[in-house]
Design an enzyme around this catalytic site. Structure first.
Site, PDB file in Angstrom:
ATOM      1  N   GLU A 122      76.625  43.620 -26.391  1.00  0.00           N
ATOM      2  CA  GLU A 122      75.267  42.982 -26.906  1.00  0.00           C
ATOM      3  C   GLU A 122      75.277  42.581 -28.382  1.00  0.00           C
ATOM      4  O   GLU A 122      75.994  43.040 -29.213  1.00  0.00           O
ATOM      5  CB  GLU A 122      74.161  44.020 -26.785  1.00  0.00           C
ATOM      6  N   LYS A 150      66.489  39.336 -23.105  1.00  0.00           N
ATOM      7  CA  LYS A 150      66.378  40.926 -22.879  1.00  0.00           C
ATOM      8  C   LYS A 150      64.562  40.911 -22.899  1.00  0.00           C
ATOM      9  O   LYS A 150      64.016  40.505 -23.775  1.00  0.00           O
ATOM     10  CB  LYS A 150      66.745  41.536 -24.238  1.00  0.00           C
ATOM     11  N   CYS A 186      71.136  46.739 -22.553  1.00  0.00           N
ATOM     12  CA  CYS A 186      70.903  47.620 -23.306  1.00  0.00           C
ATOM     13  C   CYS A 186      69.524  48.675 -22.970  1.00  0.00           C
ATOM     14  O   CYS A 186      69.669  49.346 -21.886  1.00  0.00           O
ATOM     15  CB  CYS A 186      70.988  47.253 -24.765  1.00  0.00           C
TER      16      CYS A 186
END
Length: 272
Positions: free
Chosen positions: A50, A119, A154
């Site tokens: 990431e 995200k 994540c």
């Protein structure tokens, strides 16, 4: 070990990231990807961590983010085409319409861009919500060997609804670039294993290592099969973590324990 029919070799580029230095990070990722294709001639898919272009240099992110992802996208596409591998380019800090997103790109062996995913869940403990814009929708994309992939970055893995939605819409693997910090290794391994078991899918998770400001990252990148068994796991230093996956195993597991057929969704959502 001889590669079996339908198998795909995956490499997780478990790298250190220089805070706020996109040029150095591009060069380092180039070097690590070149090492991966040299060491593993049968490599089919590489995954980066990431925010590898900038790290969490959020106070400078407007100056550091890649406009429209143009530089990173061109480089990832060219590398995938040159070496005939698929690449999930972790995620980058991307500037778009004067807003900053934490964005994943993926490319097939011909260098074609097959997804862009922003995200969805921003992590307050690292102040993402103060500097970044959340994504608007989940993403599923196709790679080779019958592999249908759900995108997750994540903190997204703490939301089982997302992984289940992706699985219900055909995903056979969940790919998770991350900057998951110490000391929450138990959370990392447990959540990833749970997402694999409950959705009967592969989980392919690439975490960074090293220091980002005052925050330390522990690696332990993981490839987990649909039974929840660990195929490969990294240590706490920089390395290329590799393992074989077989998309047909997902169908086998789902056939043996028919979780999706036995769901009763009408009972789940009557109350918050």
């Amino acid at each position: 070990m001889t590669q079996q029919q339908g198998e795909l070799r995956v490499a997780l580029i478990q790298a250190d990231i220089q805070l706020g230095d996109p040029e150095a990070n591009h060069q380092h990722m180039q070097s690590l990807l070149e090492r991966a294709v040299e060491q593993y001639p049968d490599l089919g898919l590489a995954v980066l961590p990431e925010m590898w272009n900038t790290g969490y240099a959020l106070e400078q992110i407007h100056e550091l983010a890649d406009p429209e992802g143009e530089y990173s996208r061109a480089w990832l596409s060219a590398f995938a085409k040159k070496h005939q591998i698929s690449i999930v380019g972790g995620s980058i800090a991307e500037k778009r319409n004067d807003q900053i997103y934490n964005t994943m790109y993926a490319y097939d062996r011909e260098g074609r861009e097959v997804t862009r995913y922003d995200k969805l869940h921003l992590f307050r403990l690292m102040d993402e919500e103060k500097y970044l814009q959340p994504g608007a929708e989940p993403e599923i994309f196709e790679l080779e060997n019958g592999l249908t992939v759900g995108a997750s970055i994540c903190y997204d893995i703490r939301f089982p609804e997302l992984a289940r939605t992706l699985a219900l819409n055909g995903a056979k693997a969940l790919i998770v670039p991350a900057e998951w910090p110490k000391p929450r290794l138990h959370h990392w391994r447990t959540l990833l294993t749970a997402r694999a078991i409950e959705n009967q899918m592969y989980v392919i998770a690439c975490n960074r290592v090293g220091m980002g400001g005052d925050t330390e990252f522990f690696g332990h990148s993981l490839i987990i099969d649909p039974w929840g068994e660990i195929v490969a796991e990294g240590g706490e230093g920089e390395e290329i973590v590799t393992g074989m996956i077989c998309p047909s195993l997902v169908d086998e597991v789902r056939g043996r324990i028919p979780v999706f057929e036995d769901r009763r969704p009408g009972l789940y959502f009557g109350k918050k």
